[in-house]
Write a protein that holds these residues in place. Structure first.
Motif, PDB file in Angstrom:
ATOM      1  N   GLU A 124      15.052 -56.787 -27.305  1.00 16.77           N
ATOM      2  CA  GLU A 124      14.548 -56.416 -28.636  1.00 16.77           C
ATOM      3  C   GLU A 124      14.842 -54.960 -28.976  1.00 16.77           C
ATOM      4  OE1 GLU A 124      13.436 -58.368 -31.042  1.00 16.77           O
ATOM      5  OE2 GLU A 124      13.669 -60.101 -29.727  1.00 16.77           O
ATOM      6  N   ALA A 125      14.642 -54.058 -28.033  1.00 19.80           N
ATOM      7  CA  ALA A 125      14.802 -52.622 -28.308  1.00 19.80           C
ATOM      8  C   ALA A 125      16.256 -52.156 -28.234  1.00 19.80           C
ATOM      9  CB  ALA A 125      13.942 -51.807 -27.347  1.00 19.80           C
ATOM     10  N   ALA A 126      17.124 -52.976 -27.690  1.00 18.77           N
ATOM     11  CA  ALA A 126      18.538 -52.593 -27.582  1.00 18.77           C
ATOM     12  C   ALA A 126      19.166 -52.543 -28.969  1.00 18.77           C
ATOM     13  CB  ALA A 126      19.287 -53.594 -26.708  1.00 18.77           C
ATOM     14  N   GLY A 127      19.975 -51.533 -29.185  1.00 15.08           N
ATOM     15  CA  GLY A 127      20.628 -51.392 -30.479  1.00 15.08           C
ATOM     16  C   GLY A 127      22.130 -51.550 -30.379  1.00 15.08           C
ATOM     17  N   ILE A 128      22.689 -52.157 -31.411  1.00 18.07           N
ATOM     18  CA  ILE A 128      24.140 -52.331 -31.492  1.00 18.07           C
ATOM     19  C   ILE A 128      24.843 -50.972 -31.413  1.00 18.07           C
ATOM     20  CG2 ILE A 128      26.002 -52.985 -33.082  1.00 18.07           C
ATOM     21  CD1 ILE A 128      24.805 -55.424 -31.949  1.00 18.07           C
ATOM     22  N   HIS A 139      34.311 -60.389 -31.463  1.00 18.10           N
ATOM     23  CA  HIS A 139      34.308 -61.089 -30.173  1.00 18.10           C
ATOM     24  C   HIS A 139      33.012 -61.842 -29.894  1.00 18.10           C
ATOM     25  CE1 HIS A 139      38.177 -59.697 -28.761  1.00 18.10           C
ATOM     26  NE2 HIS A 139      37.861 -58.473 -29.150  1.00 18.10           N
ATOM     27  N   TYR A 140      31.873 -61.312 -30.369  1.00 20.07           N
ATOM     28  CA  TYR A 140      30.588 -61.897 -29.984  1.00 20.07           C
ATOM     29  C   TYR A 140      29.674 -62.269 -31.143  1.00 20.07           C
ATOM     30  CZ  TYR A 140      32.053 -60.543 -25.367  1.00 20.07           C
ATOM     31  OH  TYR A 140      32.768 -60.425 -24.213  1.00 20.07           O
ATOM     32  N   GLY A 141      30.022 -61.903 -32.337  1.00 16.11           N
ATOM     33  CA  GLY A 141      29.231 -62.295 -33.500  1.00 16.11           C
ATOM     34  C   GLY A 141      27.955 -61.488 -33.680  1.00 16.11           C
ATOM     35  N   GLY A 142      27.667 -60.551 -32.793  1.00 14.21           N
ATOM     36  CA  GLY A 142      26.473 -59.726 -32.913  1.00 14.21           C
ATOM     37  C   GLY A 142      25.758 -59.573 -31.591  1.00 14.21           C
ATOM     38  N   LYS A 143      24.569 -59.009 -31.650  1.00 16.82           N
ATOM     39  CA  LYS A 143      23.786 -58.705 -30.459  1.00 16.82           C
ATOM     40  C   LYS A 143      23.414 -59.973 -29.692  1.00 16.82           C
ATOM     41  CE  LYS A 143      19.281 -57.097 -30.345  1.00 16.82           C
ATOM     42  NZ  LYS A 143      18.179 -56.110 -30.498  1.00 16.82           N
ATOM     43  N   SER A 144      22.981 -61.014 -30.382  1.00 17.30           N
ATOM     44  CA  SER A 144      22.566 -62.233 -29.673  1.00 17.30           C
ATOM     45  C   SER A 144      23.744 -62.884 -28.956  1.00 17.30           C
ATOM     46  CB  SER A 144      21.882 -63.216 -30.619  1.00 17.30           C
ATOM     47  OG  SER A 144      22.781 -63.673 -31.596  1.00 17.30           O
ATOM     48  N   GLY A 145      24.905 -62.927 -29.596  1.00 19.32           N
ATOM     49  CA  GLY A 145      26.081 -63.503 -28.948  1.00 19.32           C
ATOM     50  C   GLY A 145      26.493 -62.722 -27.723  1.00 19.32           C
ATOM     51  N   PHE A 170      17.072 -61.128 -17.348  1.00 17.01           N
ATOM     52  CA  PHE A 170      17.045 -62.544 -17.708  1.00 17.01           C
ATOM     53  C   PHE A 170      15.782 -63.265 -17.266  1.00 17.01           C
ATOM     54  CE2 PHE A 170      21.769 -61.787 -17.621  1.00 17.01           C
ATOM     55  CZ  PHE A 170      21.860 -61.652 -18.990  1.00 17.01           C
ATOM     56  N   VAL A 171      15.094 -62.746 -16.263  1.00 12.71           N
ATOM     57  CA  VAL A 171      13.835 -63.389 -15.868  1.00 12.71           C
ATOM     58  C   VAL A 171      12.653 -62.874 -16.686  1.00 12.71           C
ATOM     59  CG1 VAL A 171      14.624 -63.914 -13.532  1.00 12.71           C
ATOM     60  CG2 VAL A 171      13.293 -61.825 -13.931  1.00 12.71           C
ATOM     61  N   SER A 172      12.885 -61.839 -17.481  1.00 12.29           N
ATOM     62  CA  SER A 172      11.795 -61.300 -18.308  1.00 12.29           C
ATOM     63  C   SER A 172      11.388 -62.273 -19.406  1.00 12.29           C
ATOM     64  CB  SER A 172      12.216 -59.970 -18.935  1.00 12.29           C
ATOM     65  OG  SER A 172      13.141 -60.183 -19.993  1.00 12.29           O
ATOM     66  N   GLY A 173      12.287 -63.201 -19.747  1.00 10.41           N
ATOM     67  CA  GLY A 173      11.983 -64.175 -20.795  1.00 10.41           C
ATOM     68  C   GLY A 173      12.342 -63.686 -22.179  1.00 10.41           C
ATOM     69  N   GLU A 174      12.682 -62.400 -22.303  1.00 12.53           N
ATOM     70  CA  GLU A 174      13.046 -61.839 -23.593  1.00 12.53           C
ATOM     71  C   GLU A 174      14.491 -62.205 -23.901  1.00 12.53           C
ATOM     72  OE1 GLU A 174      13.245 -57.433 -25.660  1.00 12.53           O
ATOM     73  OE2 GLU A 174      12.555 -57.600 -23.601  1.00 12.53           O
ATOM     74  N   GLY A 175      14.775 -62.461 -25.134  1.00 12.79           N
ATOM     75  CA  GLY A 175      16.136 -62.771 -25.543  1.00 12.79           C
ATOM     76  C   GLY A 175      16.174 -63.265 -26.970  1.00 12.79           C
ATOM     77  N   PRO A 176      17.349 -63.609 -27.444  1.00 13.70           N
ATOM     78  CA  PRO A 176      17.473 -64.067 -28.826  1.00 13.70           C
ATOM     79  C   PRO A 176      16.887 -65.465 -29.016  1.00 13.70           C
ATOM     80  CG  PRO A 176      19.574 -64.251 -27.709  1.00 13.70           C
ATOM     81  CD  PRO A 176      18.628 -63.565 -26.753  1.00 13.70           C
ATOM     82  N   THR A 177      16.732 -65.841 -30.261  1.00 16.50           N
ATOM     83  CA  THR A 177      16.275 -67.183 -30.591  1.00 16.50           C
ATOM     84  C   THR A 177      17.193 -68.198 -29.916  1.00 16.50           C
ATOM     85  OG1 THR A 177      15.494 -66.375 -32.721  1.00 16.50           O
ATOM     86  CG2 THR A 177      15.829 -68.756 -32.510  1.00 16.50           C
ATOM     87  N   GLY A 178      16.602 -69.181 -29.287  1.00 22.11           N
ATOM     88  CA  GLY A 178      17.377 -70.219 -28.611  1.00 22.11           C
ATOM     89  C   GLY A 178      17.638 -69.945 -27.145  1.00 22.11           C
ATOM     90  N   PHE A 179      17.336 -68.724 -26.688  1.00 22.70           N
ATOM     91  CA  PHE A 179      17.594 -68.391 -25.288  1.00 22.70           C
ATOM     92  C   PHE A 179      16.750 -69.239 -24.344  1.00 22.70           C
ATOM     93  CE2 PHE A 179      16.849 -65.433 -21.577  1.00 22.70           C
ATOM     94  CZ  PHE A 179      18.061 -65.689 -20.974  1.00 22.70           C
TER      95      PHE A 179
END
Length: 195
Positions: free
Chosen positions: A36-40, A57-63, A120-129
């Motif tokens: 969440e706090a990471a910025g492009i 290449h990735y379509g944005g932060k979530s990709g 990745f074990v923190s559970g935080e991530g984009p919608t659908g993660f």
């Protein structure tokens, strides 16, 4: 080699280098700040790549986050698979021993790549993660079920769940000694549960 073919090879190499720079920078920023706090802007700055290239290449932060996760989990699986294949090549046939060999390799990877594993074990991530993680868990469970096909059908589920939680604990361990103690304890417990 034709000039056109050489030019295409150079372009592919540049695209690969761009993707690698973005993934490496994203790993650092996401690990430092969380999703969440990471910025492009910071990812782009650390990578030395343009914002346009990131979106191309990735379509944005979530990709970018999901590509990093895919790379990480694929390498975890490769490490476990290599360990199992090496044990088989050495003559090991016992499915539980093979399973535990793969588990130890998986847990070692969690420690060796702990900053990314923690992310990745923190559970935080984009919608659908969360859905992607559950889907990957089902795939992993199916692989373990095939490996342990000569055992009770609940055994792979119980062991796979325990390994996932052990991976979380190993990745947040305070020292190499603590991590390796957790790995040893996990493999001993799995061996007792599986017999």
């Amino acid at each position: 080699m034709t000039e056109s073919r050489a030019r295409n090879g150079t372009q592919w190499a540049r695209a690969d280098a761009t993707r690698r720079a973005l993934l490496d920078a994203a790993r650092e920023v996401f690990s430092d700040r969380g999703y969440e706090a990471a910025g492009i802007a910071e990812i782009v700055e650390r990578s030395g790549v343009s914002v346009g290239s990131l979106y191309h290449h990735y379509g944005g932060k979530s990709g970018l986050f999901l590509a990093l996760w895919e790379e990480h989990t694929a390498e975890q699986e490769r490490m476990a698979t290599r360990a199992v294949k090496a044990a088989r090549a050495g003559g090991e046939k016992d499915s539980i021993t093979l399973f535990i060999t793969g588990t130890a390799a998986f847990l070692e990877f969690c420690w060796d790549h702990r900053r990314t594993s923690r992310l990745f074990v923190s559970g935080e991530g984009p919608t659908g993660f969360g859905l992607m993680r559950r889907s990957r868990m089902r795939q992993w469970l199916a692989q373990n079920t095939r490996l342990l096909s000569d055992h009770n059908q609940m055994l792979p589920l119980i062991l796979t769940t325990a390994i996932g939680e052990a991976g979380r604990e190993v990745s947040i361990a305070d020292s190499p000694e603590d991590a390796h103690s957790l790995i040893t304890q996990t493999t001993e417990i799995l061996r007792r549960l599986a017999r």
